[in-house]
Design a protein around this motif. Structure first.
Motif, PDB file in Angstrom:
ATOM      1  N   PRO A  35       0.811  -1.226   0.000  1.00  0.00           N
ATOM      2  CA  PRO A  35       0.000   0.000   0.000  1.00  0.00           C
ATOM      3  C   PRO A  35       0.842   1.274   0.000  1.00  0.00           C
ATOM      4  CG  PRO A  35      -0.897  -1.603   1.542  1.00  0.00           C
ATOM      5  CD  PRO A  35       0.412  -2.162   1.077  1.00  0.00           C
ATOM      6  N   LEU A  36       1.948   1.278   0.771  1.00  0.00           N
ATOM      7  CA  LEU A  36       2.793   2.467   0.796  1.00  0.00           C
ATOM      8  C   LEU A  36       3.419   2.721  -0.566  1.00  0.00           C
ATOM      9  CD1 LEU A  36       4.183   4.772   2.241  1.00  0.00           C
ATOM     10  CD2 LEU A  36       5.956   3.172   3.011  1.00  0.00           C
ATOM     11  N   LEU A  37       3.908   1.665  -1.214  1.00  0.00           N
ATOM     12  CA  LEU A  37       4.507   1.831  -2.534  1.00  0.00           C
ATOM     13  C   LEU A  37       3.469   2.286  -3.545  1.00  0.00           C
ATOM     14  CD1 LEU A  37       6.925   1.589  -4.398  1.00  0.00           C
ATOM     15  CD2 LEU A  37       6.370  -0.835  -4.720  1.00  0.00           C
ATOM     16  N   ILE A  38       2.254   1.756  -3.442  1.00  0.00           N
ATOM     17  CA  ILE A  38       1.173   2.182  -4.327  1.00  0.00           C
ATOM     18  C   ILE A  38       0.912   3.676  -4.158  1.00  0.00           C
ATOM     19  CG2 ILE A  38      -1.309   1.982  -4.786  1.00  0.00           C
ATOM     20  CD1 ILE A  38      -1.079  -0.973  -4.033  1.00  0.00           C
ATOM     21  N   SER A  39       0.844   4.125  -2.908  1.00  0.00           N
ATOM     22  CA  SER A  39       0.532   5.530  -2.651  1.00  0.00           C
ATOM     23  C   SER A  39       1.667   6.445  -3.108  1.00  0.00           C
ATOM     24  CB  SER A  39       0.261   5.745  -1.160  1.00  0.00           C
ATOM     25  OG  SER A  39       1.408   5.458  -0.384  1.00  0.00           O
ATOM     26  N   SER A  97      10.933   4.520   6.745  1.00  0.00           N
ATOM     27  CA  SER A  97      11.348   4.711   5.348  1.00  0.00           C
ATOM     28  C   SER A  97      10.799   6.006   4.768  1.00  0.00           C
ATOM     29  CB  SER A  97      10.881   3.532   4.495  1.00  0.00           C
ATOM     30  OG  SER A  97       9.468   3.439   4.482  1.00  0.00           O
ATOM     31  N   MET A  98       9.674   6.485   5.291  1.00  0.00           N
ATOM     32  CA  MET A  98       9.132   7.754   4.808  1.00  0.00           C
ATOM     33  C   MET A  98      10.094   8.904   5.081  1.00  0.00           C
ATOM     34  SD  MET A  98       5.124   7.610   5.909  1.00  0.00           S
ATOM     35  CE  MET A  98       3.979   6.413   5.221  1.00  0.00           C
ATOM     36  N   LEU A  99      10.776   8.857   6.216  1.00  0.00           N
ATOM     37  CA  LEU A  99      11.709   9.920   6.575  1.00  0.00           C
ATOM     38  C   LEU A  99      13.047   9.753   5.874  1.00  0.00           C
ATOM     39  CD1 LEU A  99      11.073  10.294  10.412  1.00  0.00           C
ATOM     40  CD2 LEU A  99      10.686  12.043   8.670  1.00  0.00           C
ATOM     41  N   THR A 100      13.609   8.553   5.933  1.00  0.00           N
ATOM     42  CA  THR A 100      14.957   8.341   5.412  1.00  0.00           C
ATOM     43  C   THR A 100      15.017   8.352   3.894  1.00  0.00           C
ATOM     44  OG1 THR A 100      14.631   5.934   5.515  1.00  0.00           O
ATOM     45  CG2 THR A 100      15.620   7.010   7.437  1.00  0.00           C
ATOM     46  N   ARG A 101      13.906   8.013   3.226  1.00  0.00           N
ATOM     47  CA  ARG A 101      13.935   7.936   1.767  1.00  0.00           C
ATOM     48  C   ARG A 101      13.032   8.986   1.130  1.00  0.00           C
ATOM     49  NH1 ARG A 101      11.386   2.724  -0.111  1.00  0.00           N
ATOM     50  NH2 ARG A 101       9.494   3.992   0.141  1.00  0.00           N
ATOM     51  N   ALA A 240      -7.213   8.671   5.336  1.00  0.00           N
ATOM     52  CA  ALA A 240      -7.085   8.903   6.778  1.00  0.00           C
ATOM     53  C   ALA A 240      -8.346   8.467   7.509  1.00  0.00           C
ATOM     54  CB  ALA A 240      -6.796  10.381   7.048  1.00  0.00           C
ATOM     55  N   TYR A 241      -9.500   8.772   6.951  1.00  0.00           N
ATOM     56  CA  TYR A 241     -10.768   8.400   7.586  1.00  0.00           C
ATOM     57  C   TYR A 241     -10.904   6.887   7.694  1.00  0.00           C
ATOM     58  CZ  TYR A 241     -15.804   7.933   8.289  1.00  0.00           C
ATOM     59  OH  TYR A 241     -17.042   7.585   8.762  1.00  0.00           O
ATOM     60  N   ARG A 242     -10.408   6.175   6.680  1.00  0.00           N
ATOM     61  CA  ARG A 242     -10.505   4.718   6.674  1.00  0.00           C
ATOM     62  C   ARG A 242      -9.352   4.047   7.417  1.00  0.00           C
ATOM     63  NH1 ARG A 242     -12.314   3.795   0.322  1.00  0.00           N
ATOM     64  NH2 ARG A 242     -14.437   4.630   0.535  1.00  0.00           N
ATOM     65  N   GLY A 243      -8.458   4.829   7.989  1.00  0.00           N
ATOM     66  CA  GLY A 243      -7.358   4.260   8.741  1.00  0.00           C
ATOM     67  C   GLY A 243      -6.152   3.882   7.914  1.00  0.00           C
ATOM     68  N   ARG A 244      -6.135   4.195   6.619  1.00  0.00           N
ATOM     69  CA  ARG A 244      -4.977   3.895   5.762  1.00  0.00           C
ATOM     70  C   ARG A 244      -4.023   5.079   5.821  1.00  0.00           C
ATOM     71  NH1 ARG A 244      -5.328  -0.690   2.862  1.00  0.00           N
ATOM     72  NH2 ARG A 244      -3.099  -0.370   3.020  1.00  0.00           N
ATOM     73  N   THR A 245      -3.413   5.263   6.986  1.00  0.00           N
ATOM     74  CA  THR A 245      -2.566   6.425   7.197  1.00  0.00           C
ATOM     75  C   THR A 245      -1.320   6.412   6.316  1.00  0.00           C
ATOM     76  OG1 THR A 245      -1.548   5.284   9.078  1.00  0.00           O
ATOM     77  CG2 THR A 245      -3.381   6.772   9.547  1.00  0.00           C
ATOM     78  N   ASP A 246      -0.824   5.207   5.981  1.00  0.00           N
ATOM     79  CA  ASP A 246       0.344   5.131   5.108  1.00  0.00           C
ATOM     80  C   ASP A 246       0.021   5.679   3.725  1.00  0.00           C
ATOM     81  OD1 ASP A 246      -1.428   3.084   4.671  1.00  0.00           O
ATOM     82  OD2 ASP A 246       0.083   1.526   4.390  1.00  0.00           O
TER      83      ASP A 246
END
Length: 325
Positions: A35-39, A97-101, A240-246
């Motif tokens: 999911p993170l890579l998709i976003s 990884s969000m911070l470092t990359r 965010a509302y659905r809890g997919r914070t990533d």
């Protein structure tokens, strides 16, 4: 008629961005991406398509200030408004990884663009460099996401359809195949709506700027940037509302990277142009400050809290007040 064209183009941008995003996620999930890579990649590309469509159309119409101001304004709105609203809806945990990359690439891309246009010009060589860096970022993010996915698959087993044969198995394959075909068609429709909406929206915005005597830079930073950022707002708020914070954070970071490297890179390749001095000396430095602020907020406690979301929104209000007064 002008107002109808303006809001009609904005509506097409929002609908096209939503269709493109949802179909892109369906296609990416079929490729078994995280999911993170998709976003960070597919969703960010989909929600940044309005910025690309409007900026390219603006520069082809002879309004490069709108094109670049749209990129800068959209990045500011993504960083301060959209991330702020998403954090108000739900506290946003931050993966390392969000911070470092990804956050590092966002800040570096913004700084590089500032250096490249400091002399008041966006050259083809600069556009090519920015676009090549975007390709490098996508390749790196995909490789990291694929490695992470392989680790998960090794631990829990890949989620493939069992090769048991029979009518039920054949039906599952048929449904999956039709799903890919439908998603591809929706993706094409969404992309077409984005391009059409971008053309209508930019032409109307240029006419409005002429009617009220507003500069193209101001129109690009506010009205055009706000309209083209609507898909990012919808996507991150719903996530965010659905809890997919990533997905909520990844969409913002990825969209900013696409704006700085991809949209400006393509604009430079299509039609090199002069840049409003205010953009190079005021607005882009403000964008650098905003992206650094986002990184600091994300690094503090490895989350974006509701209070920090309110701070980000207040920072954008301050930017508008300073810029328009």
């Amino acid at each position: 008629m002008l107002i109808f064209s303006f809001f009609g183009g904005l509506f097409l941008l929002i609908v096209g961005g939503e269709l493109l995003t949802r179909s892109a996620v369906r296609l990416a999930e079929g490729l078994r991406l995280s999911p993170l890579l998709i976003s960070l990649t597919v969703v960010a590309f989909g929600t940044s398509a309005p910025e690309l469509a409007t900026s390219v159309d603006a520069v082809l119409l002879g309004s490069p200030d709108i094109a670049i101001a749209n990129v800068v304004g959209s990045t500011l709105i993504n960083s301060l408004v959209i991330l702020g609203i998403a954090a108000l809806i739900r506290r946003l945990p931050v993966e390392p990884s969000m911070l470092t990359r990804d956050a590092s690439w966002m800040v570096a891309g913004t700084l590089l663009l500032l250096l490249l246009v400091w002399d008041g010009w966006l050259e083809r060589t600069s556009g090519a460099l920015l676009f090549l860096l975007l390709v490098g970022y996508i390749a790196m993010a995909y490789r990291a996401g694929s490695n992470r996915r392989r680790i998960v698959d090794h631990a829990v087993g890949p989620g493939r359809v069992p090769a048991t044969g029979g009518f039920g198995h054949d039906l599952d394959l048929l449904v999956a195949k039709l799903g890919w075909i439908l998603a591809s068609c929706v993706f094409a429709v969404g992309l077409g709506l984005l391009v059409l909406g971008g053309i209508i929206f930019v032409e109307a915005a240029i006419d409005i700027a002429g009617m009220f005597g507003a500069s193209e830079t101001v129109i690009g930073l506010t009205i055009v940037a706000g309209g083209t950022s609507a898909p990012e707002l919808v996507t991150s708020a719903i996530a965010a509302y659905r809890g997919r914070t990533d997905v909520a954070i990844g969409n913002v970071l990825g969209s900013n990277i696409y704006n700085m490297l991809g949209v400006t890179g393509i604009v430079g390749l299509v039609a090199p142009a002069s840049i409003d001095p205010d953009i190079a000396t005021l607005d882009l430095p403000a964008t650098v400050v905003a992206t650094v602020l986002v990184v600091l907020v994300m690094a503090s406690g490895r989350q974006v809290s509701r209070i920090e979301g309110a701070i980000l929104l207040s920072a954008y209000a301050l930017f508008l007040w300073l810029h328009l007064t």
